[in-house]
Structure formats: C-alpha cells, structure tokens
Scaffold this active site. Sequence first.
Site, PDB file in Angstrom:
ATOM      1  N   ARG A 195      58.719 -17.219  51.201  1.00 40.09           N
ATOM      2  CA  ARG A 195      59.127 -16.710  52.168  1.00 40.09           C
ATOM      3  C   ARG A 195      58.284 -16.672  53.523  1.00 40.09           C
ATOM      4  NH1 ARG A 195      60.391 -11.947  55.011  1.00 40.09           N
ATOM      5  NH2 ARG A 195      59.060 -10.590  53.700  1.00 40.09           N
TER       6      ARG A 195
ATOM      7  N   GLU B  68      59.840 -25.171  49.159  1.00 40.92           N
ATOM      8  CA  GLU B  68      60.826 -24.507  50.099  1.00 40.92           C
ATOM      9  C   GLU B  68      60.376 -23.493  50.878  1.00 40.92           C
ATOM     10  OE1 GLU B  68      65.206 -23.332  49.118  1.00 40.92           O
ATOM     11  OE2 GLU B  68      64.033 -21.817  48.340  1.00 40.92           O
TER      12      GLU B  68
ATOM     13  N   HIS C 255      48.210 -18.228  43.903  1.00 42.15           N
ATOM     14  CA  HIS C 255      47.637 -19.476  44.918  1.00 42.15           C
ATOM     15  C   HIS C 255      48.793 -20.684  44.449  1.00 42.15           C
ATOM     16  CE1 HIS C 255      45.194 -20.502  41.378  1.00 42.15           C
ATOM     17  NE2 HIS C 255      45.297 -21.728  41.833  1.00 42.15           N
TER      18      HIS C 255
ATOM     19  N   GLU D 166      44.878 -24.131  46.761  1.00 39.29           N
ATOM     20  CA  GLU D 166      43.733 -24.728  46.193  1.00 39.29           C
ATOM     21  C   GLU D 166      44.149 -26.377  46.088  1.00 39.29           C
ATOM     22  OE1 GLU D 166      41.204 -24.460  41.899  1.00 39.29           O
ATOM     23  OE2 GLU D 166      43.333 -24.004  41.919  1.00 39.29           O
TER      24      GLU D 166
END
Length: 137
Positions: free
Chosen positions: A9, A53, A71, A119
């Site tokens: 989001r 997405e 991450h 990363e």
Amino acid sequence: MRTLFVSYRVTDLNPSLDFYTALGYVRLGRVDLGDGAQLALLKFAGEPAASLELVHRPSEGRVDVGSGFDHLAIQVDTLYATVEQLTDAGLGPGPVERPGGPNGPKTAWLTDPDGYRIELVEWPPGHADGITEADFS
C-alpha cells in the site's frame, strides 16, 4: 503453489510508480478501484508476469511501514553498475556491502517514497538464483 506477487500500500501512487520504474520495473497495467483508490501491477523486463502490486487508497491516509514488514529483496546481475545507475536516477542507494564476507553476496539498500526498504543482491559466481536448500547445508 507459488508466490504470485508482493503488494504494497502506497501513500501516493505516482511518485511510487516513478520510483519503481526508475528501479527497473515495467508497468503492466493500472486499475481504478473507485473512490480515488487505484492499483498498478509491475514486473521486471525478464519476468513472465507481475511481481509487484502498488495499491493506493487515499481514504486510509499515509502508509505506516512499521507494521512488521521488513524488506523486499531484488537480485541484480552487477551490483556496482546497478548502484551507479540508481544513484544517477536520484534513488539514493547505500554503499555496496559484503555481509557474508568476501565470498558471500554483495548487497546494497535503498528506500522507496513510503519508507519500504529494498535490498539489492548480487550472488557470487556459481551461486544459484535465489536462496535454496544448498545455502543451509
């Protein structure tokens, strides 16, 4: 079963799309969800389908990335060249590190507009793509 994609989001879709396309993603499509909400699906050029997405729901306010997510890891072919390219694009990656020692992977970190950490990983020569059972034997 297999993982289809990761969904984030985001606070503002356009700056996030700018960031991820500068990182190397290609936008597959964008969907209007109504009430100002939208999502965009992205992939890297060599991928057969969507892998990321981005979801923007303005009614939910700013994104709080401190909710347990750590991450996203992205494999790159040549980390030094990637870091230089991303620096030139204004994305501000950190320095190349060797957390596993001189024979381990090279890594560098960057952060997207909402604070999600990414990363970048270059495996040593001869290492399989990704982490496999062999990494634990």
